[in-house]
Design a protein around this motif. Structure first.
Motif, PDB file in Angstrom:
ATOM      1  N   PHE A  10     -71.753 -26.795  51.045  1.00 41.26           N
ATOM      2  CA  PHE A  10     -70.989 -25.862  50.224  1.00 41.26           C
ATOM      3  C   PHE A  10     -69.602 -25.618  50.804  1.00 41.26           C
ATOM      4  CE2 PHE A  10     -69.859 -21.426  49.125  1.00 41.26           C
ATOM      5  CZ  PHE A  10     -69.660 -21.621  47.775  1.00 41.26           C
ATOM      6  N   HIS A  11     -69.526 -25.497  52.142  1.00 42.83           N
ATOM      7  CA  HIS A  11     -68.228 -25.306  52.787  1.00 42.83           C
ATOM      8  C   HIS A  11     -67.320 -26.513  52.576  1.00 42.83           C
ATOM      9  CE1 HIS A  11     -68.122 -21.510  55.031  1.00 42.83           C
ATOM     10  NE2 HIS A  11     -69.428 -21.619  55.052  1.00 42.83           N
ATOM     11  N   VAL A  12     -67.903 -27.712  52.638  1.00 47.41           N
ATOM     12  CA  VAL A  12     -67.112 -28.920  52.405  1.00 47.41           C
ATOM     13  C   VAL A  12     -66.569 -28.915  50.985  1.00 47.41           C
ATOM     14  CG1 VAL A  12     -67.202 -31.419  52.187  1.00 47.41           C
ATOM     15  CG2 VAL A  12     -68.308 -30.300  54.133  1.00 47.41           C
ATOM     16  N   LEU A  13     -67.425 -28.572  50.018  1.00 47.38           N
ATOM     17  CA  LEU A  13     -66.992 -28.516  48.631  1.00 47.38           C
ATOM     18  C   LEU A  13     -65.909 -27.476  48.430  1.00 47.38           C
ATOM     19  CD1 LEU A  13     -70.424 -28.791  46.786  1.00 47.38           C
ATOM     20  CD2 LEU A  13     -68.622 -30.513  46.872  1.00 47.38           C
ATOM     21  N   LEU A  14     -66.015 -26.372  49.146  1.00 48.17           N
ATOM     22  CA  LEU A  14     -65.010 -25.319  49.042  1.00 48.17           C
ATOM     23  C   LEU A  14     -63.649 -25.809  49.481  1.00 48.17           C
ATOM     24  CD1 LEU A  14     -64.529 -22.303  48.422  1.00 48.17           C
ATOM     25  CD2 LEU A  14     -65.005 -21.837  50.828  1.00 48.17           C
ATOM     26  N   GLN A  37     -62.350  -4.839  45.923  1.00 49.12           N
ATOM     27  CA  GLN A  37     -63.598  -5.384  46.491  1.00 49.12           C
ATOM     28  C   GLN A  37     -64.588  -5.812  45.423  1.00 49.12           C
ATOM     29  OE1 GLN A  37     -62.205  -2.381  47.352  1.00 49.12           O
ATOM     30  NE2 GLN A  37     -62.642  -1.834  49.466  1.00 49.12           N
ATOM     31  N   TYR A  38     -64.208  -5.679  44.165  1.00 49.35           N
ATOM     32  CA  TYR A  38     -65.033  -6.147  43.051  1.00 49.35           C
ATOM     33  C   TYR A  38     -64.788  -7.612  42.731  1.00 49.35           C
ATOM     34  CZ  TYR A  38     -60.512  -4.964  41.041  1.00 49.35           C
ATOM     35  OH  TYR A  38     -59.163  -4.861  40.817  1.00 49.35           O
ATOM     36  N   MET A  39     -63.772  -8.225  43.339  1.00 47.49           N
ATOM     37  CA  MET A  39     -63.419  -9.600  42.996  1.00 47.49           C
ATOM     38  C   MET A  39     -64.492 -10.588  43.445  1.00 47.49           C
ATOM     39  SD  MET A  39     -60.643  -9.854  41.220  1.00 47.49           S
ATOM     40  CE  MET A  39     -60.338 -11.624  41.399  1.00 47.49           C
ATOM     41  N   ALA A  40     -64.727 -11.583  42.607  1.00 48.84           N
ATOM     42  CA  ALA A  40     -65.717 -12.628  42.892  1.00 48.84           C
ATOM     43  C   ALA A  40     -65.046 -13.990  42.784  1.00 48.84           C
ATOM     44  CB  ALA A  40     -66.881 -12.536  41.901  1.00 48.84           C
ATOM     45  N   TYR A  41     -65.463 -14.901  43.640  1.00 48.83           N
ATOM     46  CA  TYR A  41     -64.958 -16.279  43.615  1.00 48.83           C
ATOM     47  C   TYR A  41     -66.106 -17.180  43.206  1.00 48.83           C
ATOM     48  CZ  TYR A  41     -62.712 -20.603  45.267  1.00 48.83           C
ATOM     49  OH  TYR A  41     -62.161 -21.856  45.348  1.00 48.83           O
ATOM     50  N   LEU A  42     -65.927 -17.906  42.118  1.00 45.84           N
ATOM     51  CA  LEU A  42     -66.955 -18.791  41.589  1.00 45.84           C
ATOM     52  C   LEU A  42     -66.649 -20.217  41.994  1.00 45.84           C
ATOM     53  CD1 LEU A  42     -67.248 -16.183  39.957  1.00 45.84           C
ATOM     54  CD2 LEU A  42     -67.544 -17.557  37.911  1.00 45.84           C
ATOM     55  N   LYS A  43     -67.691 -20.929  42.459  1.00 41.10           N
ATOM     56  CA  LYS A  43     -67.442 -22.253  43.024  1.00 41.10           C
ATOM     57  C   LYS A  43     -68.620 -23.180  42.813  1.00 41.10           C
ATOM     58  CE  LYS A  43     -65.201 -25.279  45.476  1.00 41.10           C
ATOM     59  NZ  LYS A  43     -63.976 -25.882  44.977  1.00 41.10           N
ATOM     60  N   GLU A  44     -68.347 -24.407  42.549  1.00 32.30           N
ATOM     61  CA  GLU A  44     -69.225 -25.553  42.705  1.00 32.30           C
ATOM     62  C   GLU A  44     -68.407 -26.784  42.369  1.00 32.30           C
ATOM     63  OE1 GLU A  44     -73.436 -26.263  40.973  1.00 32.30           O
ATOM     64  OE2 GLU A  44     -73.617 -25.523  43.023  1.00 32.30           O
ATOM     65  N   GLY A  66     -71.195 -23.257  34.418  1.00 38.01           N
ATOM     66  CA  GLY A  66     -71.563 -24.381  35.276  1.00 38.01           C
ATOM     67  C   GLY A  66     -71.288 -24.149  36.752  1.00 38.01           C
ATOM     68  N   LEU A  67     -70.599 -23.056  37.078  1.00 37.08           N
ATOM     69  CA  LEU A  67     -70.340 -22.740  38.484  1.00 37.08           C
ATOM     70  C   LEU A  67     -71.509 -21.915  39.016  1.00 37.08           C
ATOM     71  CD1 LEU A  67     -66.539 -21.885  38.238  1.00 37.08           C
ATOM     72  CD2 LEU A  67     -67.613 -24.060  38.760  1.00 37.08           C
ATOM     73  N   LYS A  68     -72.225 -22.448  39.965  1.00 37.86           N
ATOM     74  CA  LYS A  68     -73.521 -21.885  40.364  1.00 37.86           C
ATOM     75  C   LYS A  68     -73.491 -21.057  41.640  1.00 37.86           C
ATOM     76  CE  LYS A  68     -75.582 -23.870  36.889  1.00 37.86           C
ATOM     77  NZ  LYS A  68     -76.042 -23.056  35.742  1.00 37.86           N
ATOM     78  N   LYS A  69     -72.330 -20.938  42.276  1.00 34.06           N
ATOM     79  CA  LYS A  69     -72.212 -20.158  43.503  1.00 34.06           C
ATOM     80  C   LYS A  69     -71.168 -19.065  43.311  1.00 34.06           C
ATOM     81  CE  LYS A  69     -74.903 -22.947  45.978  1.00 34.06           C
ATOM     82  NZ  LYS A  69     -76.193 -22.523  46.574  1.00 34.06           N
ATOM     83  N   VAL A  70     -71.462 -17.877  43.817  1.00 36.61           N
ATOM     84  CA  VAL A  70     -70.537 -16.751  43.751  1.00 36.61           C
ATOM     85  C   VAL A  70     -70.346 -16.197  45.157  1.00 36.61           C
ATOM     86  CG1 VAL A  70     -70.168 -14.415  42.863  1.00 36.61           C
ATOM     87  CG2 VAL A  70     -71.247 -16.148  41.409  1.00 36.61           C
ATOM     88  N   ILE A  71     -69.081 -16.009  45.539  1.00 34.63           N
ATOM     89  CA  ILE A  71     -68.768 -15.393  46.829  1.00 34.63           C
ATOM     90  C   ILE A  71     -68.256 -13.982  46.570  1.00 34.63           C
ATOM     91  CG2 ILE A  71     -67.347 -15.482  48.915  1.00 34.63           C
ATOM     92  CD1 ILE A  71     -67.178 -18.490  48.576  1.00 34.63           C
ATOM     93  N   LEU A  72     -68.880 -13.005  47.213  1.00 33.32           N
ATOM     94  CA  LEU A  72     -68.474 -11.610  47.112  1.00 33.32           C
ATOM     95  C   LEU A  72     -68.131 -11.083  48.493  1.00 33.32           C
ATOM     96  CD1 LEU A  72     -71.332 -10.251  44.785  1.00 33.32           C
ATOM     97  CD2 LEU A  72     -69.003 -10.817  44.087  1.00 33.32           C
ATOM     98  N   GLY A  73     -67.210 -10.136  48.560  1.00 38.17           N
ATOM     99  CA  GLY A  73     -66.992  -9.400  49.800  1.00 38.17           C
ATOM    100  C   GLY A  73     -65.915  -9.914  50.717  1.00 38.17           C
ATOM    101  N   THR A  74     -65.062 -10.845  50.238  1.00 36.11           N
ATOM    102  CA  THR A  74     -63.964 -11.311  51.087  1.00 36.11           C
ATOM    103  C   THR A  74     -62.735 -11.587  50.237  1.00 36.11           C
ATOM    104  OG1 THR A  74     -63.268 -12.903  52.778  1.00 36.11           O
ATOM    105  CG2 THR A  74     -64.597 -13.755  50.952  1.00 36.11           C
ATOM    106  N   ASN A  87     -76.351 -17.040  44.572  1.00 33.77           N
ATOM    107  CA  ASN A  87     -76.631 -18.052  43.556  1.00 33.77           C
ATOM    108  C   ASN A  87     -76.624 -17.414  42.168  1.00 33.77           C
ATOM    109  OD1 ASN A  87     -77.033 -20.212  45.399  1.00 33.77           O
ATOM    110  ND2 ASN A  87     -79.104 -19.494  45.808  1.00 33.77           N
ATOM    111  N   VAL A  88     -76.270 -18.199  41.170  1.00 32.52           N
ATOM    112  CA  VAL A  88     -76.325 -17.743  39.783  1.00 32.52           C
ATOM    113  C   VAL A  88     -77.715 -18.027  39.237  1.00 32.52           C
ATOM    114  CG1 VAL A  88     -75.419 -18.062  37.452  1.00 32.52           C
ATOM    115  CG2 VAL A  88     -73.858 -18.095  39.427  1.00 32.52           C
ATOM    116  N   GLN A  89     -78.424 -16.980  38.872  1.00 31.18           N
ATOM    117  CA  GLN A  89     -79.777 -17.141  38.329  1.00 31.18           C
ATOM    118  C   GLN A  89     -79.737 -17.513  36.852  1.00 31.18           C
ATOM    119  OE1 GLN A  89     -82.828 -14.170  39.366  1.00 31.18           O
ATOM    120  NE2 GLN A  89     -83.243 -13.963  37.178  1.00 31.18           N
TER     121      GLN A  89
END
Length: 246
Positions: A10-14, A37-44, A66-74, A87-89
């Motif tokens: 995941f880090h490589v893809l990022l 702090q509500y911002m989310a980063y969606l990635k895949e 189609g983006l299945k990963k969400v980063i919160l808190g940074t 993960n996106v359920q």
């Protein structure tokens, strides 16, 4: 696949990922620490923005599906750990969405686990009733997208103030779909760019719009940026939040 390998992959893809989806912020500045702090980063296989409206749901644009990963808190994408990755359920795409140019470009993402609310992760309010925004009212938009046309994405969250544009005036620049807001880009050198799609337009502390689309380039002044008007979708949103599914 071993969890550690998944995490490293995941880090490589990022690091390698390109902004395949929608609209970074043009002529903005770094967001201050302990804000937004509500911002989310969606990635895949692409990137988008989003924002946390409940412990279970992130709101974003439907064309970010189609983006299945969400980063919160940074705010800094070089500074996060596995506990910030969700993960996106389930993707709850508005049932009338076809493509962003026809409107209804809104989606809720059900997270696989509740967001760990605290100092670094907070919710943002959305409208509770239909709102009318005044032309030239100043709002903010944030994201990690391109900072110039054909430029690079930002590692640190960028934010910019943008004025609301009268819809009749916006209509002279776009064949607008219904249920949208126009802000920034037109008559100003500030707005969004590739990678910002799905982020929030925030007016007086309330997320009123979702970044949908803008001009083909990020060379402003240009056509207005177009946002999905959240207040026009409240019955659909509230039903999903109540049932916790779609």
């Amino acid at each position: 696949m071993h969890p550690l390998i998944k995490f490293l992959l995941f880090h490589v893809l990022l690091c390698l990922g390109q902004n395949a989806f929608g609209n970074e912020i043009i002529n903005g500045h770094k967001a201050e620490k302990n804000t937004m702090q509500y911002m989310a980063y969606l990635k895949e296989k692409g990137t988008c923005g989003g924002f946390l409206i409940s412990e279970d749901f992130v709101m974003t644009a439907a064309h970010c599906a189609g983006l299945k990963k969400v980063i919160l808190g940074t705010h800094n994408l070089k500074n996060f750990d596995r506990n910030m990755i969700y993960n996106v359920q389930k993707e709850c795409i508005h049932p009338d969405y076809i493509n962003y140019t026809e409107g209804n470009d809104i989606m809720l993402l059900k997270l696989s686990r509740k967001a760990q609310l605290g100092e670094n992760i907070k919710l943002i309010k959305i409208p509770t009733y239909p709102r009318f925004l005044k032309p030239n009212q100043m709002c903010t938009v944030a994201g990690w997208g391109l900072t110039k046309t054909a430029g690079h994405t930002a590692d640190e969250l960028q934010v910019v103030d943008v004025p609301v544009i009268d819809l009749k005036e916006c209509q002279t620049q776009w064949h607008l779909p219904p249920k949208v807001i126009c802000a920034g880009g037109y008559g100003t050198n500030k707005g969004t760019c590739n990678g910002d799609s799905g982020g929030p337009l925030v007016c007086a502390g309330v997320a009123v719009g979702v970044v949908s689309y803008g001009g083909k380039t990020c060379d402003y002044p240009a056509r207005p940026d177009v946002y999905t008007d959240i207040s026009k979708f409240l019955p659909w949103i509230n039903d999903i939040l109540k049932k916790q599914t779609c």
